[in-house]
Enzyme design. Sequence first.
Site, short mmCIF file in Angstrom:
data_model
loop_
_atom_site.label_atom_id
_atom_site.label_comp_id
_atom_site.label_asym_id
_atom_site.label_seq_id
_atom_site.Cartn_x
_atom_site.Cartn_y
_atom_site.Cartn_z
N GLU A 76 0.82 -1.21 0.00
CA GLU A 76 0.00 0.00 0.00
C GLU A 76 0.85 1.27 0.00
OE1 GLU A 76 -3.51 2.12 2.72
OE2 GLU A 76 -2.33 0.45 3.53
N GLU A 78 -12.00 3.16 5.22
CA GLU A 78 -10.93 3.48 6.17
C GLU A 78 -10.89 4.99 6.38
OE1 GLU A 78 -6.47 1.81 7.04
OE2 GLU A 78 -6.79 2.85 5.15
#
EC number: 5.3.1.22
Length: 259
Positions: A143, A240
Site C-alpha cells: 500500500e 478506512e
Amino acid sequence: MPRFAANLSMLFTEVPFLDRFERAARAGFEAVEFLFPYAFSAEEIQERIDRHGLQIVLHNLPAGDWEAGERGIACDPARVDEFRSGVVKAVTYAHALGVPQLNCLAGKAPAGVDAAVLRRTLVENLRFAAAALKTANLRLLIEPINPFDIPGFYLNRTDQALSILDEVGADNAFVQYDIYHAQRTEGELAATLQKHLARIGHVQLADNPGRNEPGTGEINYPFLFALLDRIGYQGWVGCEYKPAGPTEAGLGWREALTA
C-alpha cells in the site's frame, strides 16, 4: 454499486474492538477489515464473525510496534527475521479466519540506510511473503501511503509500488489502492484505477481534506463509484475513514453517493 467493508480500526472505535463486529453488522455491513488481529485469538474473532454473519476481507502483516509509532518493518534490513516470523503468524490467522489477502506495510525508511539497500530489503521480503502466501492460496498487497500523514514512509506512489512488484515478480502480489492516500500524493484517481485495475487487489476510501466520510471533501465519489462498476472492479472497498461524528450518523453517504 461497490461492496463496502467497514474498517474496524477506524469505525465504531468508541467501543472495544470485539464489540465493533456487532456494530458493523447492525449498520448494514456484510464485511469488515482492520489493521491487526494479533491482540486476540483467532477463536475470539471467529466467534464474532460467525455470530454476526460477517466476513473479513483484509488485515495486515505484523508491522512492528504500532503504539510506539512504527508503521511497518518490511524495508528495514535490521529486522528481516522479525518480518518473516510475522508472515508466518499472519498466514496462520488468515487461514483460521478465512481472510483472502494480507497487506504488507513497507514502513518508514530507517535513518542512514542507503536507498538501494532499502529497496532490496523490501523486494526480498516481499518475495518471501508472496511465496509463503501463495502456498496458503492468499494474495499479498502493498500500500502506498502519503508522506503527509506518515512522514518518512518508504512507499508513497502507485508507480513506485508497481515498479517494486515488477521486481518481486509474484503473480499473487497486488497494489492496495487507497483513494485518500493517492489523492494527497498523486491525484489522477480515475485514470490510475482504470489503467492499473488488473494490478489492484483492494481499494480503500476516505475523503480529503480531513480523511472523513465520502462526500465531505473534494473527491468526486459518485463518479468514482460509477467508474469502479464500469471498469469491472470485483473486490470490496474498505471504508478506512475517520468519522466526523458518531459512525452511524455519517453512514448516509452509502446511499446518497451510489444512487
